[in-house]
Design a protein around this motif. Sequence first.
Motif, PDB file in Angstrom:
ATOM      1  N   ARG A  19       0.831  -1.209   0.000  1.00 16.71           N
ATOM      2  CA  ARG A  19       0.000   0.000   0.000  1.00 16.71           C
ATOM      3  C   ARG A  19       0.869   1.264   0.000  1.00 16.71           C
ATOM      4  NH1 ARG A  19      -3.097  -3.750  -0.724  1.00 16.71           N
ATOM      5  NH2 ARG A  19      -5.220  -3.926   0.049  1.00 16.71           N
ATOM      6  N   HIS A  74      -0.757   5.075   1.593  1.00 17.92           N
ATOM      7  CA  HIS A  74      -0.054   4.237   2.552  1.00 17.92           C
ATOM      8  C   HIS A  74      -1.085   3.481   3.369  1.00 17.92           C
ATOM      9  CE1 HIS A  74      -0.801   8.045   4.700  1.00 17.92           C
ATOM     10  NE2 HIS A  74      -0.951   7.298   5.760  1.00 17.92           N
ATOM     11  N   GLU A  75      -0.718   2.319   3.836  1.00 14.89           N
ATOM     12  CA  GLU A  75      -1.649   1.460   4.570  1.00 14.89           C
ATOM     13  C   GLU A  75      -1.820   1.964   5.988  1.00 14.89           C
ATOM     14  OE1 GLU A  75      -2.837  -3.203   4.500  1.00 14.89           O
ATOM     15  OE2 GLU A  75      -0.717  -2.686   4.331  1.00 14.89           O
ATOM     16  N   LYS A  76      -2.997   1.754   6.531  1.00 17.83           N
ATOM     17  CA  LYS A  76      -3.297   2.166   7.902  1.00 17.83           C
ATOM     18  C   LYS A  76      -3.945   0.994   8.624  1.00 17.83           C
ATOM     19  CE  LYS A  76      -5.944   5.491  10.651  1.00 17.83           C
ATOM     20  NZ  LYS A  76      -6.902   6.618  10.616  1.00 17.83           N
ATOM     21  N   PHE A 136      -6.533   1.971   4.133  1.00 22.01           N
ATOM     22  CA  PHE A 136      -5.346   2.718   3.779  1.00 22.01           C
ATOM     23  C   PHE A 136      -5.728   4.155   3.476  1.00 22.01           C
ATOM     24  CE2 PHE A 136      -6.790   0.168   0.212  1.00 22.01           C
ATOM     25  CZ  PHE A 136      -6.856   1.046  -0.857  1.00 22.01           C
TER      26      PHE A 136
END
Length: 230
Positions: free
Chosen positions: A153, A170-172, A185
């Motif tokens: 991601r 970006h991944e979350k 993300f």
Amino acid sequence: MEYPQPYTLAATAPTVPPHPMLVAVVGQQYCCPHPVDLAIVRMVLTLADKFTVTDINSNVVFKLGVSLLTLHDHRVLLDVAQNPVVTLRRKIMTMHDRWQAFRGDSSDPKDLIFSLKRSSLIQLVRTELDVFLASNTSEQVCDFKIKGSWLGRSCVVYAGESNTIVAQMHEKHTFQSIAFGKTNFMVTVHPNVDYAFIVALIVILDEINQDGRYKKTHHHQQNLPTEFPT
């Protein structure tokens, strides 16, 4: 058709330098003068994956219209009022995972907004995709390029072949995402960049990734090729 006003989206911290020009692909109403953070929430433990886009205050901005009958070949991005914003269609029997995006719920060539395809046939770890606007009929040079690791991601959207970033993801990870089978993300859309366009790109990225996983598993089991001729 009424669209949500851009200023209803919450601004992120102004740490990203503004893009020098307006990038309005789907519509100028989706361009904000400030950076915008969008959260992508995808339910992965359902029969038909649910894909929701919210702002940083958890207000729904877009949803994805899905149908079990169309599998992964047809998706419709809906606004908060359930109006179709972009229809995404995958061209079958192609080697480069080509997708086309049309305005509203159309599939008429005159309503084509952009098309997307893989930059090369073999992409083992890193993703690289070329995006061509409808006016770029020769497709000699892409209008936007996506690079990065989809599994991580960490993809970035660039303006053409330049180093100018227009959006990045970006991944979350959260406890709720793990417990409830969600893939979360974040996407930061740079100032003056069409966030509906960026979300449409992410939907296609997700579909290519899901379709790639299926083809690798399915064709490996049957000892069949994973690609078809153009």
